[in-house]
Scaffold this active site. Structure first.
Site, PDB file in Angstrom:
ATOM      1  N   CYS A 138      -8.572  -5.853  17.071  1.00  0.00           N
ATOM      2  CA  CYS A 138      -9.249  -4.780  16.648  1.00  0.00           C
ATOM      3  C   CYS A 138     -11.020  -5.185  16.647  1.00  0.00           C
ATOM      4  CB  CYS A 138      -9.141  -4.588  15.187  1.00  0.00           C
ATOM      5  SG  CYS A 138      -9.378  -6.035  14.174  1.00  0.00           S
ATOM      6  N   SER A 155     -13.376   1.337  13.209  1.00  0.00           N
ATOM      7  CA  SER A 155     -13.021   1.131  14.433  1.00  0.00           C
ATOM      8  C   SER A 155     -13.759   1.250  15.436  1.00  0.00           C
ATOM      9  CB  SER A 155     -11.803   2.131  14.494  1.00  0.00           C
ATOM     10  OG  SER A 155     -11.356   2.031  15.791  1.00  0.00           O
ATOM     11  N   ASN A 209      -7.405   2.844   1.307  1.00  0.00           N
ATOM     12  CA  ASN A 209      -6.335   4.021   1.753  1.00  0.00           C
ATOM     13  C   ASN A 209      -6.816   5.287   1.738  1.00  0.00           C
ATOM     14  OD1 ASN A 209      -6.498   4.944  -0.903  1.00  0.00           O
ATOM     15  ND2 ASN A 209      -5.100   3.728  -1.676  1.00  0.00           N
ATOM     16  N   ARG A 226     -13.513   1.293   4.414  1.00  0.00           N
ATOM     17  CA  ARG A 226     -12.286   0.751   4.236  1.00  0.00           C
ATOM     18  C   ARG A 226     -11.665   1.291   3.068  1.00  0.00           C
ATOM     19  NH1 ARG A 226     -11.031  -4.975   4.940  1.00  0.00           N
ATOM     20  NH2 ARG A 226      -8.987  -4.093   4.614  1.00  0.00           N
ATOM     21  N   THR A 235      -8.822   6.848  -1.139  1.00  0.00           N
ATOM     22  CA  THR A 235      -9.926   6.230  -1.279  1.00  0.00           C
ATOM     23  C   THR A 235     -10.866   6.665  -0.440  1.00  0.00           C
ATOM     24  OG1 THR A 235      -8.907   4.243  -2.276  1.00  0.00           O
ATOM     25  CG2 THR A 235     -11.372   4.003  -1.364  1.00  0.00           C
ATOM     26  N   ARG A 236     -10.703   6.895   1.022  1.00  0.00           N
ATOM     27  CA  ARG A 236     -11.707   7.299   1.781  1.00  0.00           C
ATOM     28  C   ARG A 236     -12.017   8.636   1.602  1.00  0.00           C
ATOM     29  NH1 ARG A 236     -10.293   4.308   7.362  1.00  0.00           N
ATOM     30  NH2 ARG A 236      -9.296   2.213   6.729  1.00  0.00           N
ATOM     31  N   ARG A 256     -13.081   1.060  18.371  1.00  0.00           N
ATOM     32  CA  ARG A 256     -12.415   2.095  19.560  1.00  0.00           C
ATOM     33  C   ARG A 256     -12.983   3.761  19.288  1.00  0.00           C
ATOM     34  NH1 ARG A 256      -8.297   5.811  18.542  1.00  0.00           N
ATOM     35  NH2 ARG A 256      -8.021   5.306  16.395  1.00  0.00           N
ATOM     36  N   ARG A 257     -12.787   3.828  17.857  1.00  0.00           N
ATOM     37  CA  ARG A 257     -13.348   5.331  17.552  1.00  0.00           C
ATOM     38  C   ARG A 257     -14.851   5.286  17.775  1.00  0.00           C
ATOM     39  NH1 ARG A 257      -9.411   5.431  12.181  1.00  0.00           N
ATOM     40  NH2 ARG A 257      -7.625   6.440  13.115  1.00  0.00           N
ATOM     41  N   THR A 279     -16.115   5.058   9.737  1.00  0.00           N
ATOM     42  CA  THR A 279     -15.079   4.327  10.418  1.00  0.00           C
ATOM     43  C   THR A 279     -15.478   2.901  10.747  1.00  0.00           C
ATOM     44  OG1 THR A 279     -13.702   4.255  12.657  1.00  0.00           O
ATOM     45  CG2 THR A 279     -16.256   5.131  12.624  1.00  0.00           C
ATOM     46  N   LYS A 292       0.789  -0.487  15.314  1.00  0.00           N
ATOM     47  CA  LYS A 292      -0.838  -0.624  15.728  1.00  0.00           C
ATOM     48  C   LYS A 292      -1.242  -1.780  14.831  1.00  0.00           C
ATOM     49  CE  LYS A 292      -3.088   2.480  12.211  1.00  0.00           C
ATOM     50  NZ  LYS A 292      -3.337   1.485  11.514  1.00  0.00           N
ATOM     51  N   ASP A 293      -0.669  -2.433  13.992  1.00  0.00           N
ATOM     52  CA  ASP A 293      -1.476  -3.476  13.067  1.00  0.00           C
ATOM     53  C   ASP A 293      -0.707  -4.825  13.672  1.00  0.00           C
ATOM     54  OD1 ASP A 293      -2.724  -1.974  11.298  1.00  0.00           O
ATOM     55  OD2 ASP A 293      -1.062  -1.764  10.191  1.00  0.00           O
ATOM     56  N   SER A 307       0.790  -1.305  -0.078  1.00  0.00           N
ATOM     57  CA  SER A 307       0.059  -0.006  -0.107  1.00  0.00           C
ATOM     58  C   SER A 307       0.930   1.298   0.089  1.00  0.00           C
ATOM     59  CB  SER A 307      -0.895   0.095   1.136  1.00  0.00           C
ATOM     60  OG  SER A 307      -0.044   0.400   2.528  1.00  0.00           O
TER      61      SER A 307
END
Length: 308
Positions: A243, A130, A152, A150, A155-156, A132-133, A128, A84-85, A14
């Site tokens: 996640c 996530s 990059n 989803r 794209t978002r 968490r968010r 989102t 984070k991944d 990516s």
């Protein structure tokens, strides 16, 4: 003249992953001018499957397994990850060796017209994926309608501009690394939205018996970042989280002390608990583990089913 030592660097394909890998390679090159670095792209399951929410996958390590396989099979010498991944437990024979200085850990709230989260109209659609968010932003704006997203950064952003969403959330670190500009007012403070564990940090992974490569890589390690992320990851390991449910922890090092704030929540009810500790660096991993144990106990008492 003898040939330069060559280090093969595994990265995801990516644009963001490749960009931050090249930035990391530049640090490594400056620290090791006599070494040649070759970057090799390895596609991961998380890169290939873009039509499913990350929470739907039954396993962790969606963005790292193929890179770790390349290390174990001798196809690469180091791998560069967004920390984070990286799951809290990784394969035998490998270890995280260095953590360059951390980027901005905060999230960015991006709307089409530049409105902040407080200025958005009632019932706005926020993109989102996530948990968490979601649980934290639902607390800030209970009227928010959440919609999976989803892709990059570009794209978002395009989906936002096309009207699929009224706003999206992105990590400031990724925006900064990609040279994307945004208004300072759109940053969410840590007390508004606690960042993901390891957010903004890069991890360099090696085979644990490759002492020569480890010595080269350690030259770019940033100790305050290392202590902070190791405490966060100790918390994550004890919680046994990934996640799939709302989980976050953010640590900051100041002198010989470490302060960490953490959250665990229930996505079905949007309930969550937040705790904070301040400890010595020397005891930070131990105390972060204890904090996770305490928060698990509190969740049981309050009926917060964060594993569901």
């Amino acid at each position: 003249m003898p040939a330069k030592k060559k280090i093969r660097v595994a990265t995801r394909p990516s644009l963001l992953a490749y960009t931050q890998t090249m930035q990391t390679v530049e640090l490594l090159q400056n620290a090791n001018p006599d070494v040649e670095f070759e970057v090799i792209k390895f596609s991961t399951k998380g890169d290939r499957v873009q039509n499913r929410s990350l929470t739907e996958f039954g396993s962790t390590g969606l963005f790292v397994k193929e890179l770790e396989h390349a290390l174990l099979e001798g196809e690469a010498d180091i791998a560069v990850h967004s920390l984070k991944d990286v799951p809290s437990f990784h394969p035998d024979g490998l270890k995280l060796v260095a953590f360059p200085e951390r980027e901005d850990v905060r999230d960015v709230f991006i709307s089409r017209d530049g409105s902040t989260i407080d200025q958005m109209p009632e019932g706005f659609v926020l993109g989102t994926g996530s948990p968490r968010r979601r649980v934290q932003l639902a607390d800030l704006r209970p009227d928010t309608n959440f919609k999976e997203i989803r892709g990059n950064i570009d794209t978002r952003m395009q989906k936002l501009m096309d009207g699929e969403y009224d706003a999206i959330i992105l990590a400031a670190a990724g925006m900064n690394r990609m040279g994307k500009e945004f208004q300072e007012k759109l940053l969410l403070d840590v007390d508004q939205c606690i960042p993901a564990i390891g957010q903004g940090a890069i991890a360099i992974e090696c085979r644990d018996n490759d002492e020569e490569t480890i010595a080269l890589v350690k030259k770019v390690n940033h100790e305050p970042t290392m202590h902070a992320v190791l405490a966060e990851r100790a918390f994550m390991a004890e919680i046994e989280g990934g996640c799939k449910f709302p989980l976050a922890a953010h640590a900051v090092v100041s002198n010989e002390n470490l302060t960490m704030i953490a959250i665990v929540g229930d996505l079905k009810t949007n309930q969550f608990i937040v705790e904070q500790i301040e400890v010595s660096i020397e005891k930070s991993v131990e105390e972060s583990t204890k904090l996770a144990q305490q928060m698990k106990d509190t969740c049981k008492v309050k009926g917060i089913n964060f594993y569901l």
